[in-house]
Structure formats: C-alpha cells, structure tokens
Design an enzyme around this catalytic site. Structure first.
Site, mmCIF file in Angstrom:
data_model
loop_
_atom_site.group_PDB
_atom_site.id
_atom_site.type_symbol
_atom_site.label_atom_id
_atom_site.label_comp_id
_atom_site.label_asym_id
_atom_site.label_seq_id
_atom_site.Cartn_x
_atom_site.Cartn_y
_atom_site.Cartn_z
ATOM 1 N N GLU A 73 -44.541 39.078 -23.656
ATOM 2 C CA GLU A 73 -44.196 40.047 -22.602
ATOM 3 C C GLU A 73 -42.693 40.292 -22.492
ATOM 4 O O GLU A 73 -42.217 40.749 -21.463
ATOM 5 C CB GLU A 73 -44.747 39.579 -21.245
ATOM 6 C CG GLU A 73 -46.241 39.333 -21.214
ATOM 7 C CD GLU A 73 -47.085 40.598 -21.367
ATOM 8 O OE1 GLU A 73 -46.558 41.634 -21.798
ATOM 9 O OE2 GLU A 73 -48.278 40.523 -21.055
ATOM 10 N N HIS A 92 -43.809 35.656 -14.174
ATOM 11 C CA HIS A 92 -45.101 36.354 -14.336
ATOM 12 C C HIS A 92 -46.199 35.306 -14.342
ATOM 13 O O HIS A 92 -46.053 34.256 -14.978
ATOM 14 C CB HIS A 92 -45.106 37.146 -15.642
ATOM 15 C CG HIS A 92 -46.478 37.546 -16.096
ATOM 16 N ND1 HIS A 92 -47.329 38.318 -15.326
ATOM 17 C CD2 HIS A 92 -47.180 37.269 -17.235
ATOM 18 C CE1 HIS A 92 -48.464 38.518 -15.972
ATOM 19 N NE2 HIS A 92 -48.402 37.868 -17.132
ATOM 20 N N HIS A 94 -50.826 34.628 -13.679
ATOM 21 C CA HIS A 94 -52.181 35.157 -13.496
ATOM 22 C C HIS A 94 -52.798 34.447 -12.286
ATOM 23 O O HIS A 94 -53.927 33.968 -12.352
ATOM 24 C CB HIS A 94 -53.040 34.900 -14.730
ATOM 25 C CG HIS A 94 -52.552 35.547 -15.988
ATOM 26 N ND1 HIS A 94 -53.196 35.429 -17.195
ATOM 27 C CD2 HIS A 94 -51.463 36.350 -16.231
ATOM 28 C CE1 HIS A 94 -52.546 36.111 -18.136
ATOM 29 N NE2 HIS A 94 -51.478 36.668 -17.567
ATOM 30 N N TYR A 113 -46.890 41.202 8.390
ATOM 31 C CA TYR A 113 -45.506 41.653 8.214
ATOM 32 C C TYR A 113 -44.814 41.038 7.002
ATOM 33 O O TYR A 113 -43.837 41.580 6.477
ATOM 34 C CB TYR A 113 -44.684 41.413 9.489
ATOM 35 C CG TYR A 113 -44.466 39.956 9.796
ATOM 36 C CD1 TYR A 113 -45.316 39.259 10.647
ATOM 37 C CD2 TYR A 113 -43.408 39.267 9.219
ATOM 38 C CE1 TYR A 113 -45.125 37.917 10.921
ATOM 39 C CE2 TYR A 113 -43.209 37.926 9.484
ATOM 40 C CZ TYR A 113 -44.073 37.256 10.332
ATOM 41 O OH TYR A 113 -43.890 35.929 10.574
ATOM 42 N N HIS A 155 -54.689 42.094 -14.648
ATOM 43 C CA HIS A 155 -53.820 41.149 -15.350
ATOM 44 C C HIS A 155 -53.241 40.092 -14.402
ATOM 45 O O HIS A 155 -53.680 38.949 -14.437
ATOM 46 C CB HIS A 155 -52.711 41.940 -16.062
ATOM 47 C CG HIS A 155 -51.875 41.137 -16.994
ATOM 48 N ND1 HIS A 155 -51.187 41.683 -18.052
ATOM 49 C CD2 HIS A 155 -51.573 39.801 -17.019
ATOM 50 C CE1 HIS A 155 -50.536 40.737 -18.709
ATOM 51 N NE2 HIS A 155 -50.749 39.585 -18.091
ATOM 52 N N TYR A 209 -32.422 37.913 7.362
ATOM 53 C CA TYR A 209 -33.196 36.718 7.719
ATOM 54 C C TYR A 209 -32.729 35.533 6.875
ATOM 55 O O TYR A 209 -32.619 35.630 5.655
ATOM 56 C CB TYR A 209 -34.689 37.001 7.484
ATOM 57 C CG TYR A 209 -35.584 35.832 7.797
ATOM 58 C CD1 TYR A 209 -35.676 35.313 9.085
ATOM 59 C CD2 TYR A 209 -36.336 35.228 6.786
ATOM 60 C CE1 TYR A 209 -36.495 34.236 9.355
ATOM 61 C CE2 TYR A 209 -37.171 34.155 7.054
ATOM 62 C CZ TYR A 209 -37.233 33.668 8.344
ATOM 63 O OH TYR A 209 -38.049 32.597 8.614
HETATM 64 C C1 LIG Z 1 -52.449 36.982 -23.615
HETATM 65 C C2 LIG Z 1 -51.269 36.534 -22.804
HETATM 66 O O1 LIG Z 1 -51.676 35.408 -22.059
HETATM 67 C C3 LIG Z 1 -50.760 37.581 -21.848
HETATM 68 O O2 LIG Z 1 -51.633 37.659 -20.759
HETATM 69 C C4 LIG Z 1 -49.371 37.359 -21.290
HETATM 70 O O3 LIG Z 1 -49.194 38.313 -20.293
HETATM 71 C C5 LIG Z 1 -49.176 36.007 -20.676
HETATM 72 O O4 LIG Z 1 -49.338 35.846 -19.496
HETATM 73 C C6 LIG Z 1 -48.710 34.868 -21.503
HETATM 74 O O5 LIG Z 1 -48.235 35.277 -22.759
HETATM 75 P P1 LIG Z 1 -47.082 34.523 -23.516
HETATM 76 O O6 LIG Z 1 -47.535 33.120 -23.769
HETATM 77 O O7 LIG Z 1 -46.906 35.302 -24.781
HETATM 78 O O8 LIG Z 1 -45.854 34.521 -22.639
HETATM 79 ZN ZN LIG Z 2 -49.968 37.692 -18.460
#
Ligand SMILES: C[C@H](O)[C@@H](O)[C@@H](O)C(=O)COP(=O)(O)O
Ligand SMILES: [Zn+2]
Length: 215
Positions: A73, A92, A94, A113, A155, A209
C-alpha cells in the site's frame, strides 16, 4: 528522531495496534514521513518478526531500497503525505468494526460528538479499489483531504496524524465510533445524529482541546 529510532517506533506502533485489537495477522501497515519520502513497514511480514532493518525507505517518486519490499500500500501512504502537509504519520488496519462499516459502504455520521476527531462531522468512506493500486491511492488522496481518518470500502481504515502516537490514537477512536455505529445499525431503529451547528461548535472546541496525545 533518526532513522533507527523512527523504525523502532513504527514497529512499536504495529505491535501496539495488534495489542489494542485493531488488527490481525499481516494485515495493516504503518509509515512516517522521512526526508524526501517515508519509512514504511515491509509487505506481508508479521509484526512480531520485524526488526529495524525490515523497515523500508520509499522516496516521493516511489523508488525504494534494493533487496527490500515495502508494503503493497505504499502508493496510498505517499498519497496521504502528498494530500496533507499537516500529517507525518499514517496507520492502516482492518479493525473489526471499521471493516464492517466499510463493507456496508457507509460513512460514519455524527452519532457522537467524538466524530470530530477526524477534523470534520463524519468519517468518510471512499469507494472500493483493489489493494495496492493507483486507483485506491487516488481515492485515498481525495478522501483524506476531507478527514484525517477514512474508511476504505470493503477493506478497512486509514488514520493520519502529526505523529505515530496520535495516528494510533485516532485509529482507536474511530474503531470505537464504528463499533457504536454497528450496534446502532443492528437495532434497526432510526439513528439520530447531532445537528451540523452543534458539530461546528465541537470542531471549533477540538482545535484547542488539550487532552489529546502530546506531540
Ligand atoms: C492483502 C493486503 O493485506 C492488503 O489488504 C493491504 O492493504 C494490507 O493491509 C497489508 O499489506 P502489506 O503487508 O503489503 O502492507
Ligand atoms: Zn489493508
């Protein structure tokens, strides 16, 4: 901080993200702005196995160090830094509830809020695109200009802030908001939201804040 210290901080953030229950397996990635680019986690490596040598430098043109493979990513991480001068760290994941709301292709409205943590009155959800693509990076580039936290349809979540502590804090706050929203949706009842005028007041108050994670 020098490169070694920043790399260690990235790994600590990844481990803390898992400890907080915001991620699983090798999902997710973390970066910090560094020199003319960024330092980012490698692709597909369990966080527990990462060492500071695993962290990859990617420049603003997408060139990276030989013998290392950055997160798949890296395009959207660079897109965030390009879109916003006010952030230097990106997380990032999930996370369960963020991913659940993203699967519904819904933004999180002003149910509480604290929605103001992203800097606006909702947490937007950007359209789906295949992971690791320029198209996904383009959607991120657009969405992150509105809010420091965005959902990626089908995602997960991206949170961007001044530093890694703040970015992780933001990711955690949004996961809590997403969990409330999922519970509310499950009731089948109409979901009241705060009026725009009230959110304007809260957004203004948040600018000064003081209890947020220190720089
Ligand atoms: C398939 C990957 O998991 C994708 O979802 C990516 O967005 C992620 O979260 C982890 O990918 P990397 O290990 O390439 O950073
Ligand atoms: Zn991901």
């Amino acid at each position: 901080m020098n490169r070694e210290q920043l790399s260690q901080k990235i790994i600590d953030t990844c481990l803390e993200m898992t400890r907080l229950g915001l991620n699983q397996g090798t999902a997710g990635n973390v970066s910090v702005r560094y020199q003319d680019g960024m330092l980012i986690t490698p692709t597909g490596m369990p966080y527990e196995q990462m060492t500071i040598d695993s962290i990859v430098y990617v420049d603003n043109n997408g060139n990276y160090e030989e013998g290392k493979l950055p997160s798949s990513e890296w395009h959207f991480h660079l897109a965030v830094y390009k879109a916003r001068n006010d952030v230097d760290a990106v997380v990032h994941n999930h996370a369960l509830n963020c991913a659940a709301v993203s699967i519904l292709e819904k933004s999180i409205p002003a149910i509480h809020y604290m929605i103001a943590v992203g800097g606006t009155d909702h947490i937007p959800c950007v359209p789906y695109a295949t992971f690791g693509t320029h198209q996904l990076a383009e959607y991120v580039y657009q969405g992150i200009q509105t809010s420091k936290a965005i959902l990626l349809a089908h995602h997960g979540l991206i949170a961007a802030e001044k530093n890694l502590d703040k970015a992780l804090w933001l990711a955690h706050e949004v996961e809590v908001l997403a969990s409330w929203y999922m519970k509310l949706l499950a009731t089948g009842l109409p979901i009241p939201t705060l009026p725009a005028e009230e959110m304007k007041i809260v957004l203004e108050k948040f600018k000064s804040y003081g209890l947020r994670v220190e720089e």
